[in-house]
Structure formats: structure tokens, C-alpha cells
Design a protein around this motif. Structure first.
Motif, PDB file in Angstrom:
ATOM      1  N   SER A   1       0.839  -1.200   0.000  1.00  0.00           N
ATOM      2  CA  SER A   1       0.000   0.000   0.000  1.00  0.00           C
ATOM      3  C   SER A   1       0.870   1.246   0.000  1.00  0.00           C
ATOM      4  CB  SER A   1      -0.914   0.015   1.234  1.00  0.00           C
ATOM      5  OG  SER A   1      -1.781  -1.089   1.225  1.00  0.00           O
TER       6      SER A   1
ATOM      7  N   GLY B   1      -2.021   3.948   3.776  1.00  0.00           N
ATOM      8  CA  GLY B   1      -2.917   2.883   3.347  1.00  0.00           C
ATOM      9  C   GLY B   1      -3.568   3.123   2.001  1.00  0.00           C
TER      10      GLY B   1
ATOM     11  N   ARG C   1      -3.881   3.353  -2.210  1.00  0.00           N
ATOM     12  CA  ARG C   1      -3.490   2.412  -3.254  1.00  0.00           C
ATOM     13  C   ARG C   1      -2.173   2.850  -3.861  1.00  0.00           C
ATOM     14  NH1 ARG C   1      -6.638  -1.027  -6.652  1.00  0.00           N
ATOM     15  NH2 ARG C   1      -5.227  -2.761  -7.086  1.00  0.00           N
TER      16      ARG C   1
ATOM     17  N   ALA D   1      -1.119  -6.615   4.308  1.00  0.00           N
ATOM     18  CA  ALA D   1      -2.179  -6.390   3.319  1.00  0.00           C
ATOM     19  C   ALA D   1      -2.987  -7.648   3.060  1.00  0.00           C
ATOM     20  CB  ALA D   1      -1.575  -5.893   2.014  1.00  0.00           C
TER      21      ALA D   1
END
Length: 346
Positions: A78, A82, A84, A225
Motif C-alpha cells: 500500500s 494505506g 493504493r 495487506a
């Protein structure tokens, strides 16, 4: 203090030089074995006679695996906070990393990929390197699973043996190794502190034990993740797609050389190459790559001239696209050639 640091750097340089020498030696021996006794002008005539269309399709499929790897990486790593992972920095890191694997020894591209994504996307280095370690775990497990399926489907011809084992015995050994590897991986994820204590107790060399403990900690950090079932399923799916497309590139090139083999032998050869290039070797895995293909195709009665022509064609034609794409990414990013060359000093 300064003397201790200089001594540490000197030991690192010696280990790096020793690793480089071992890798170059292994490549030289395997390349000699691959070409010994062959009619090299005849091999080159076989290469020149290969039709263009399947060669081009093979190169496109092999090169496609790199953007697919980038997409999988985005499920494992990530961005800051957090978010993308951005596509641009992820692609540049993949391209530069795999280019470096082609031009530097000891798979330095894996280290460089982590450095690049850290620079371009603000990712912490331990998290970046941990995600790459997790990628290798997915790759190994996928290759083993596909190899077991191929062997169970009768990938080896009747009567063929490998290291004295029949196809059924080899499938059993590979499956057992895969289950064992899965068990170790699960233990690392579920009980990392206990695994670290076991390593400390069982391994008498403090330096090696320290590296293994650090690896366990990195893998544990890198799977954060994957606590999401959706991300875990995506990572598994992308792994199957990546190695399926890669196997298809081998299968397509079979047609260019009149090799009448199907998908199962291509999966066997893919596993042999992938695990073979894990050993120390020269930049671009010269020698190791060719030897793995000659040995694999030899199981199916393909003569050595044809096998070497196939290996050289695949190796050379698929080497340049990702290398050139990596060079383009270096030119388009703040990553300088000096950083790429100096990474081995880390």
C-alpha cells in the motif's frame, strides 16, 4: 568506531566479490556444458530459420508478465496512509528492478526495486522489501502447484526419469516439498516470535541467524495487506495469471522450432528455469537459463542443437524489451544511473 565501520565495509566488499566470482563461475561452467560438442553454425541456422510470427508473440507474452507483476504488487503493498500504490511509480520500480536483474549480478534488481518505490512513492524501505519477499513466496508456491499439476497430468514421457525418480515419484517429492514450504510459511505468519526463537537456538552462526530472524520479521510485516481475504485472493489470482502467461510464451515458441510439446512440458521447463536462475549466476542468468532448457527439453527427446537454438532465441529476444523499458524508466524518473550502479554497496 570508524575502524569498525571500515572493517564492516571491507568484509561486505569481500563477500560481494566472492558472490560475484561464484556466480560468474557457475554461469561459465553451465554455458560451456550447454555449447560443448554442438555444431554452433548449425544452431544459428536453426535460429535464423525460425518463423517471425511466433517469436514476436512469444516476446509480447513474456514482456506482458512485467505489467502483470506490477498489478499484483499493488495488491501486496500500500501507499502512504494505506492508499493504493500509484501505477506510475509501481511500474517504474518494476521496470528498473527487472532491468537491473539483467545487467547486475546476484539479483540486485530486487533491492533496487524496493529503493525505487521508496523514492518515488514514499514507501518505507522495510515494507517495500518485505512485499518483494512475499512476492517470491507466491511465485515459488505457484510454480510448485503448477508443476505438481503438470506431473500429475503425465508431463513426463513414459519411462523418463529425473534424478532416478519416475514422474509419480517426482510429483510426490515436489508436492511434499510444497506442503512443507506452505507449513513453514504459515508458521512464520502465525507464530513469528516462536520461529525467531527456534532459529536462534538451532543455528550456531549469529550472523546467519540474525539475517533469518530479520527475514521472518520482514515477511510478517509484508503480509499485513493479505489479512484482507479479497487481497489474498487477488494475489493468488494474479500469480496464476503471471505464470500462466509466462508458460504460454514458452509454448508459443515451441511452434517456431517444430517442437511438438504441449502445456504440461512447458510448465515443467518453466519450473526448471525459475528454480535454476535462483542460484548465483552472471547478469541475465547466462548459462543457467540455457542449461535448464536443454535439460528440460532433453527429457522429451528434443536434440541438443534444437534445444540450444530455442534457448538462445528465447533468452536474447526477451532480454531486451524489459531492459530497454527499465532504461526508459531511469531516464523518466529522479533515479540516477549512479544509484543503480552503487546499490551493490548496500
Amino acid at each position: 568506531m570508524a575502524e569498525a565501520e571500515e572493517g564492516s565495509r571491507s568484509r561486505l566488499r569481500r563477500r560481494r566479490q566472492l558472490g560475484t566470482a561464484i556466480g560468474l563461475g557457475i554461469s561459465a561452467v553451465l554455458l560451456w556444458w550447454a555449447v560443448r560438442g554442438l555444431d554452433l553454425p548449425g544452431v544459428m541456422s536453426v535460429v535464423r530459420a525460425a518463423p517471425t510470427a511466433p517469436v514476436v508473440l512469444c516476446v509480447l507474452l513474456a514482456t506482458l508478465t512485467f505489467p502483470l507483476r506490477m498489478l499484483r504488487w499493488r495488491t501486496l503493498l500500500s501507499g502512504p496512509g494505506g492508499t493504493r500504490l500509484p501505477v506510475g511509480p509501481a511500474w517504474h520500480a518494476v521496470a528498473i528492478g527487472f532491468m537491473a536483474n539483467n545487467i547486475l549480478v546476484l539479483r540486485a534488481g530486487e533491492v533496487i526495486r524496493g529503493l525505487v518505490i521508496s523514492r518515488l512513492a514514499g514507501i518505507a524501505l522495510p515494507a517495500a522489501w518485505a512485499s518483494i519477499a512475499i512476492e517470491r513466496v507466491f511465485d515459488a508456491m505457484t510454480l510448485v502447484a503448477l508443476l505438481v499439476v503438470a506431473l500429475a497430468a503425465g508431463a513426463l514421457p513414459d519411462g523418463a526419469t529425473f534424478a532416478g525418480m519416475s514422474a509419480a515419484q517426482l510429483a510426490g517429492v515436489v508436492a511434499t516439498a510444497g506442503v512443507a514450504a506452505f507449513g513453514v510459511g504459515a508458521a512464520v505468519l502465525i507464530w513469528p516470535s516462536g520461529i525467531a526463537r527456534i532459529i536462534d537456538r538451532l543455528i550456531p552462526w549469529p550472523a546467519l541467524a540474525g539475517r533469518l530472524v530479520a527475514l521472518v520479521a520482514g515477511i510478517r510485516e509484508g503480509v499485513g495487506a493479505l489479512r484482507s481475504p479479497r487481497r489474498l485472493a487477488a494475489a493468488i489470482g494474479w500469480s496464476l495469471v503471471i505464470w500462466g502467461v509466462n508458460a504460454a510464451s514458452f509454448l508459443v515458441l515451441f511452434r517456431a522450432f517444430g517442437i511438438e510439446l504441449g502445456l504440461a512440458p512447458a510448465l515443467v521447463m518453466q519450473a526448471a528455469i525459475s528454480f535454476g536462475v535462483a542460484v548465483p549466476s552472471s547478469p541475465g542468468f547466462i548459462g543457467v537459463f540455457e542449461a535448464a532448457i536443454i535439460l528440460s527439453l532433453g527429457l522429451y527427446g528434443v536434440d541438443r542443437d534444437t534445444a540450444l537454438a530455442y534457448a538462445l532465441t528465447y533468452h536474447v529476444t526477451t532480454f531486451f524489451p524489459i531492459t530497454l523499458l527499465g532504461m526508459l524508466s531511469v531516464a523518466r524518473t529522479p533515479i540516477g544511473w549512479g544509484e543503480v550502479r552503487q546499490v551493490r554497496a548496500r
